[in-house]
Design a protein around this motif. Structure first.
Motif, PDB file in Angstrom:
ATOM      1  N   GLU A  45      34.862 -45.802 -62.702  1.00 27.50           N
ATOM      2  CA  GLU A  45      34.112 -44.500 -62.455  1.00 27.50           C
ATOM      3  C   GLU A  45      32.912 -45.295 -62.904  1.00 27.50           C
ATOM      4  N   ALA A  46      33.364 -45.575 -64.448  1.00 23.16           N
ATOM      5  CA  ALA A  46      31.421 -46.260 -65.068  1.00 23.16           C
ATOM      6  C   ALA A  46      30.793 -47.507 -63.997  1.00 23.16           C
ATOM      7  N   ALA A  47      31.874 -48.097 -63.741  1.00 21.69           N
ATOM      8  CA  ALA A  47      31.570 -49.566 -62.781  1.00 21.69           C
ATOM      9  C   ALA A  47      31.294 -48.527 -61.490  1.00 21.69           C
ATOM     10  N   ARG A  48      31.854 -47.460 -60.455  1.00 19.61           N
ATOM     11  CA  ARG A  48      30.937 -47.175 -59.755  1.00 19.61           C
ATOM     12  C   ARG A  48      29.704 -46.716 -59.586  1.00 19.61           C
ATOM     13  N   ARG A  49      29.061 -46.779 -61.280  1.00 21.61           N
ATOM     14  CA  ARG A  49      27.659 -46.050 -61.478  1.00 21.61           C
ATOM     15  C   ARG A  49      26.781 -47.486 -61.563  1.00 21.61           C
ATOM     16  N   LEU A  50      28.118 -48.168 -62.335  1.00 24.64           N
ATOM     17  CA  LEU A  50      26.499 -49.395 -62.799  1.00 24.64           C
ATOM     18  C   LEU A  50      26.655 -50.164 -61.147  1.00 24.64           C
ATOM     19  N   VAL A  51      27.167 -49.584 -59.959  1.00 20.42           N
ATOM     20  CA  VAL A  51      27.297 -50.718 -58.174  1.00 20.42           C
ATOM     21  C   VAL A  51      25.831 -49.455 -57.549  1.00 20.42           C
ATOM     22  N   ALA A  52      26.412 -48.435 -58.293  1.00 18.79           N
ATOM     23  CA  ALA A  52      25.050 -47.245 -57.960  1.00 18.79           C
ATOM     24  C   ALA A  52      23.993 -47.724 -57.978  1.00 18.79           C
ATOM     25  N   ARG A  53      23.561 -48.248 -59.565  1.00 14.60           N
ATOM     26  CA  ARG A  53      21.878 -48.596 -59.869  1.00 14.60           C
ATOM     27  C   ARG A  53      22.067 -50.505 -59.416  1.00 14.60           C
ATOM     28  N   GLY A  54      22.633 -51.212 -59.171  1.00  8.68           N
ATOM     29  CA  GLY A  54      22.212 -52.353 -58.473  1.00  8.68           C
ATOM     30  C   GLY A  54      23.144 -53.573 -59.587  1.00  8.68           C
ATOM     31  N   GLU A  55      23.499 -52.810 -60.954  1.00  8.72           N
ATOM     32  CA  GLU A  55      24.057 -53.507 -62.196  1.00  8.72           C
ATOM     33  C   GLU A  55      25.007 -54.679 -61.826  1.00  8.72           C
ATOM     34  N   GLY A  62      37.067 -61.723 -53.555  1.00  8.62           N
ATOM     35  CA  GLY A  62      36.717 -62.577 -54.369  1.00  8.62           C
ATOM     36  C   GLY A  62      35.161 -61.877 -53.445  1.00  8.62           C
ATOM     37  N   GLU A  63      34.969 -60.499 -53.125  1.00 11.49           N
ATOM     38  CA  GLU A  63      33.911 -60.000 -51.540  1.00 11.49           C
ATOM     39  C   GLU A  63      33.639 -58.764 -52.482  1.00 11.49           C
ATOM     40  N   PRO A  64      32.777 -58.411 -52.197  1.00  9.41           N
ATOM     41  CA  PRO A  64      31.929 -56.807 -52.458  1.00  9.41           C
ATOM     42  C   PRO A  64      32.401 -56.147 -52.015  1.00  9.41           C
ATOM     43  N   VAL A  65      32.938 -54.508 -52.628  1.00  9.69           N
ATOM     44  CA  VAL A  65      33.587 -53.984 -51.576  1.00  9.69           C
ATOM     45  C   VAL A  65      32.985 -52.515 -51.863  1.00  9.69           C
ATOM     46  N   ASP A  66      32.797 -51.749 -50.682  1.00 10.52           N
ATOM     47  CA  ASP A  66      32.309 -50.410 -50.865  1.00 10.52           C
ATOM     48  C   ASP A  66      33.624 -49.679 -51.987  1.00 10.52           C
ATOM     49  N   PRO A  67      32.942 -49.294 -52.990  1.00 12.21           N
ATOM     50  CA  PRO A  67      33.188 -48.605 -54.291  1.00 12.21           C
ATOM     51  C   PRO A  67      33.827 -46.709 -54.166  1.00 12.21           C
ATOM     52  N   SER A  68      33.253 -46.275 -53.164  1.00 10.87           N
ATOM     53  CA  SER A  68      33.878 -45.422 -52.669  1.00 10.87           C
ATOM     54  C   SER A  68      34.984 -45.215 -51.912  1.00 10.87           C
ATOM     55  N   ASP A  69      35.369 -46.076 -51.458  1.00 10.12           N
ATOM     56  CA  ASP A  69      36.540 -46.565 -51.223  1.00 10.12           C
ATOM     57  C   ASP A  69      38.092 -48.006 -51.787  1.00 10.12           C
ATOM     58  N   LEU A  70      37.932 -47.432 -52.424  1.00  9.99           N
ATOM     59  CA  LEU A  70      38.937 -48.522 -53.226  1.00  9.99           C
ATOM     60  C   LEU A  70      40.110 -48.764 -53.510  1.00  9.99           C
ATOM     61  N   HIS A  71      40.990 -49.018 -53.110  1.00 10.63           N
ATOM     62  CA  HIS A  71      42.870 -49.620 -53.052  1.00 10.63           C
ATOM     63  C   HIS A  71      43.026 -50.329 -53.551  1.00 10.63           C
ATOM     64  N   GLY A  72      43.733 -50.705 -54.457  1.00  9.29           N
ATOM     65  CA  GLY A  72      44.377 -51.800 -54.912  1.00  9.29           C
ATOM     66  C   GLY A  72      43.398 -52.226 -56.212  1.00  9.29           C
ATOM     67  N   PRO A  73      43.697 -53.663 -56.550  1.00  7.97           N
ATOM     68  CA  PRO A  73      43.625 -54.091 -57.913  1.00  7.97           C
ATOM     69  C   PRO A  73      41.795 -54.667 -57.225  1.00  7.97           C
ATOM     70  N   ILE A  74      40.377 -54.458 -58.613  1.00  6.94           N
ATOM     71  CA  ILE A  74      39.687 -54.461 -58.435  1.00  6.94           C
ATOM     72  C   ILE A  74      39.399 -55.752 -59.323  1.00  6.94           C
ATOM     73  N   ARG A  75      38.404 -56.421 -58.921  1.00  9.24           N
ATOM     74  CA  ARG A  75      37.434 -56.950 -60.397  1.00  9.24           C
ATOM     75  C   ARG A  75      36.278 -56.496 -60.016  1.00  9.24           C
ATOM     76  N   ILE A  76      35.355 -57.177 -61.378  1.00  5.92           N
ATOM     77  CA  ILE A  76      33.681 -56.464 -61.523  1.00  5.92           C
ATOM     78  C   ILE A  76      33.140 -57.492 -62.165  1.00  5.92           C
ATOM     79  N   ARG A  77      32.012 -57.772 -61.105  1.00  6.60           N
ATOM     80  CA  ARG A  77      31.367 -59.172 -61.724  1.00  6.60           C
ATOM     81  C   ARG A  77      29.793 -58.257 -61.383  1.00  6.60           C
ATOM     82  N   ARG A  78      28.717 -59.738 -62.488  1.00  5.02           N
ATOM     83  CA  ARG A  78      27.365 -59.063 -62.480  1.00  5.02           C
ATOM     84  C   ARG A  78      26.352 -59.175 -60.963  1.00  5.02           C
TER      85      ARG A  78
END
Length: 86
Positions: A45-55, A62-78
């Motif tokens: 959830e914290a990562a979703r908020r950071l995505v919403a702020r563009g951080e 390896g490809e950006p995904v829609d944070p409102s539709d997450l299924h399975g393992p994810i990674r977080i990057r700048r």
């Protein structure tokens, strides 16, 4: 920024190479120590908020995904700016 999980995510990313990513469990472990598992969804959830702020970007395969539709393992990057369409 008042949210400690958001700060943890950003601090972990800042301590790594600019092209590196982290697993949400990295942030959960850094924030929760031995009792990190209950923090997995709050970290996502914290990562979703950071995505919403563009951080940051949330990625799968390896490809950006829609944070409102997450299924399975994810990674977080700048967040990476994409070149404008020409």
């Amino acid at each position: 920024m008042d949210d400690p999980l958001e700060r943890t995510i950003l601090d972990l990313l800042a301590s790594r190479a600019p092209t590196s990513s982290i697993c949400p469990s990295d942030a959960a472990k850094a924030a929760g120590g031995d009792d990190w598992r209950p923090l997995m969804e709050p970290v996502r959830e914290a990562a979703r908020r950071l995505v919403a702020r563009g951080e940051v970007d949330i990625t799968q395969g390896g490809e950006p995904v829609d944070p409102s539709d997450l299924h399975g393992p994810i990674r977080i990057r700048r967040h990476r700016h994409r070149p404008a369409d020409t």
